[in-house]
Write an enzyme that holds these catalytic residues in place. Structure first.
Site, PDB file in Angstrom:
ATOM      1  N   GLY A 362       3.976   2.818  -1.972  1.00 25.15           N
ATOM      2  CA  GLY A 362       4.414   2.257  -0.708  1.00 25.15           C
ATOM      3  C   GLY A 362       5.636   2.952  -0.145  1.00 25.15           C
ATOM      4  O   GLY A 362       5.842   4.163  -0.305  1.00 25.15           O
ATOM      5  N   SER A 363       6.483   2.173   0.504  1.00 25.44           N
ATOM      6  CA  SER A 363       7.585   2.723   1.299  1.00 25.44           C
ATOM      7  C   SER A 363       8.676   3.397   0.493  1.00 25.44           C
ATOM      8  O   SER A 363       9.602   3.981   1.074  1.00 25.44           O
ATOM      9  CB  SER A 363       8.202   1.606   2.150  1.00 25.44           C
ATOM     10  N   THR A 364       8.593   3.347  -0.841  1.00 28.19           N
ATOM     11  CA  THR A 364       9.611   4.038  -1.635  1.00 28.19           C
ATOM     12  C   THR A 364       9.580   5.546  -1.411  1.00 28.19           C
ATOM     13  O   THR A 364      10.565   6.238  -1.700  1.00 28.19           O
ATOM     14  CB  THR A 364       9.428   3.743  -3.140  1.00 28.19           C
TER      15      THR A 364
END
Length: 670
Positions: A362-364
């Site tokens: 995801g957004s990591t």
């Protein structure tokens, strides 16, 4: 003197017989002298060599393996002395004799239930053939013998024709079979371990009957004692018999076939250091050399922190037990950014998934996307994108958690804008949303390659270099479509391991230097006093794998964005890091996934929750990566964020509680 009738005198016959006897003795002694001379002169050297060889033969005694300590000198893997029952199988011994010995041993030792229950069918059939020779012959017809030339094929026919009923008849003998199987599983003339860890009574009874049990012996041995197995369950590794496919390799290094070696993880990776130097008992003098313990390992892991993190994971996951689509799981990796030393590697059930399982993170990954966008020039620090839903042909709508309005690189990280990242991907592929009618295939394929080129420099999608025998590199989804390129840009396409995620985080914290993750800091000489470490034999210095090919100024800009995630007024992690005694930077992540519910054909929508971060922000000491996979969409939110906060708290609390503790091999500067 007796006279004859004719008056002559008869001579006595005794002197003649004595002469014959003397002559015979002379011949015998001459033959003996000649034989002795032949042996002494002609065969003397050969016999002398044989005598020297026989007198110099010695029984080799296994030496204990090296110990393991944590970074603070705490003993974590020890040796426990035990007695082991062995059998040396000789080719000249009959099958009947081996079975007799196995039968006698079954009356003395207790065999593990698992060994009795899990005897392979092939071994049961082999035992049946040995114990039923007449019936075994009847399984082969004359037609079989005429049509088959190879003995191996006839043997296979026999095996195939043994019925289940015939095997069931062996059930009362399974304990004997389990012992016989171990006796015959090794190599001829090489001791094979039958049972490790004999009870004292078992050892006494066997010792009393050794004369009647040829090939059987008892030797001193050692079991590994993993003192922190609950907190560090798998990465210590295990020891066992040499794998068949590796026998030649180990023999070339001076091992015996019966030796035990490291078969997984640290025990395997550092086998050469951990193996001990064998002792010997001389046959002629019975003098004994005890050998020496293998070299000791000092791990980078802080076992106190490891235990704390394991407890934190267990508590958070258990409190959200109903949130998981399948088995509960979560992983945490904590690393020193500037050295690569691993401080804690933890998991809910075990830590293997940190290197063996991969997930959409995801957004990591967004800090890396911003960095490659800045470096390639498709965005600048002044670029502003209006965050609203993107609708593309043949692609699901792309949006952020809500319509964020105008965002730049800082607010895109702070508030986690998917649209901003998708804009970077479209610009790189030469596609202008609302203007371009079609995608240029060559350009979007090149964009895929560019993304992965920069991601890999941070360690995403490539081997991290960790000092373990193996690791997975995740799944590269390929260049499937333009739409998936956009999903790649915000972490919902390719998959990465928790270890890769931690290395990537540490590289950002370390101003773009990607460090090799290290589980072992030092190899040391063994010390007779286990409470004291021996002299350093090898020090593993920090290893820079690469410097990310991105302007360091841009890296500092991404660091500012990560600071705002944790400390900004609209940061997605702000509420989880209130009132800390340290200043952290980080990035939250949620990847939307579809998972098959185990045991069914049903697929369920869920998400992977993730968090990356480091602290203190101005001078990073610790980087962290957390992944909590396969959570229901309706499940508990923020699990990864809470685990990260509590784990960082534990790190700094322990540091404050132990101000005088310095890692092994390091001294406090004055």
């Amino acid at each position: 003197m007796k006279k004859k009738k004719n008056g002559t005198t008869e001579k006595n016959g005794i002197p003649f017989r004595l002469n014959v006897l003397f002559f015979a003795v002379f011949i015998l002694f001459s033959a003996l002298i000649l034989r002795l001379g032949f042996i002494q002169i002609v065969q003397g050297d050969e016999f002398e060599r044989e005598q020297e060889q026989t007198s110099s033969e010695a029984v080799r005694i296994d030496a204990p393996r090296g110990l393991m300590y944590d970074r603070n000198g705490e003993l974590v893997v020890d040796n426990e002395l035990v007695l082991t029952l062995t059998y040396t199988n000789e080719q000249s011994v009959s099958d009947e004799e081996r079975i007799r010995i196995a039968t006698e041993l079954s009356e003395i030792i207790e065999v593990d239930d698992d060994d009795i229950e899990n005897i392979p069918e092939r071994d049961l059939k082999d035992y049946w053939l040995v114990t039923h020779p007449d019936e075994a012959l009847s399984l082969i017809t004359q037609e079989d013998r005429d049509s088959v030339e190879e003995d191996e094929e006839l043997y296979q026919i026999q095996l195939d024709r043994i019925s289940d009923e015939q095997l069931q008849e062996l059930d009362p003998q399974r304990e004997i079979i389990a012992i016989w199987r171990e006796m015959t599983s090794g190599y001829y003339d090489s001791p094979q371990r039958i049972k490790k860890g004999l009870a004292q009574e078992e050892a006494h009874r066997i010792s009393e009957r050794l004369d009647d049990l040829p090939g059987v012996d008892i030797l001193r041995d050692a079991n590994r004692n993993y003192l922190y197995e609950d907190a560090f369950p798998r990465f210590f590794g295990r020891i066992g018999s040499i794998p068949r496919e590796s026998v030649d390799q180990y023999l070339a290094k001076g091992y015996d076939r019966s030796d035990e070696v490291g078969t997984s993880f640290l025990e395997q990776y550092y086998e050469e250091a951990l193996r001990g130097q064998k002792g010997e008992v001389s046959n002629d003098s019975r003098e004994e050399s005890s050998g020496s313990r293998g070299h000791d390992l000092v791990l980078s892991v802080d076992m106190a922190l490891q235990q704390e993190v394991e407890t934190i994971i267990d508590n958070e996951v258990d409190s959200a037990a109903g949130s998981f689509i399948n088995d509960k799981s979560a992983y945490v990796v904590m690393m020193e950014p500037d050295t690569g030393e691993l401080l804690a590697v933890a998991g809910y059930s075990d830590q293997i998934g940190t290197i063996a399982s991969s997930f959409e993170m995801g957004s990591t990954v967004k800090p890396a996307t911003v960095l490659l966008g800045l470096e390639t020039g498709v965005i600048s620090e002044h670029t502003v994108v209006y965050d609203r839903t993107i609708n593309l042909p043949s692609t699901p709508p792309i949006s952020s958690v809500s319509a964020l309005g105008p965002v730049n690189y800082l607010s895109a990280l702070e508030r986690s804008s998917n649209v901003y990242m998708a804009h970077i991907a479209m610009e790189m592929a030469g596609y202008q949303y609302g203007v371009s009618q079609t995608w240029n295939v060559a350009q979007y394929n090149k964009a895929y390659d560019t993304f992965r080129y920069y991601y890999e420099q941070f360690g995403l999608g490539v081997e991290t270099g960790i000092d373990l025998p193996y690791e997975t590199t995740g799944i590269n989804g390929g260049n499937q479509s333009p739409g998936n390129l956009l999903y790649l840009s915000f972490g919902q396409f390719d998959t990465y391991t928790p270890m890769q995620l931690a290395q990537y985080t540490a590289a950002i914290a370390n101003d773009g230097y990607r460090m090799k993750p290290q589980l072992v800091k030092q190899i040391r000489e063994p010390n007779a006093d286990k409470s004291e470490l021996g002299a350093v034999r090898q020090q593993f210095e920090p290893t820079v794998l690469n410097k990310v090919d991105i302007d360091e100024r841009y890296i500092h800009m991404a660091q500012q964005g990560m600071w705002r995630v944790v400390n900004g007024s609209r940061g997605t992690a702000r509420s989880y890091f209130n009132n800390t005694d340290y200043v952290a930077a980080g990035k939250t992540g949620t990847a939307e996934i579809t998972v098959r519910r185990e045991g069914t054909d049903n697929y369920v929508d869920g998400n992977n929750q993730a968090f990356i971060g480091y602290a203190p922000y101005d001078d990073p000491e610790v980087a962290i990566a957390v992944i909590v996979p396969n959570v229901y969409v309706s499940g508990t939110s923020g699990i990864a964020n809470r685990i990260a906060r509590s784990s960082l708290d534990a790190y700094f609390d322990l540091k404050e509680e132990r101000p005088d503790i310095e890692p092994a091999g390091e001294e406090t500067s004055e």
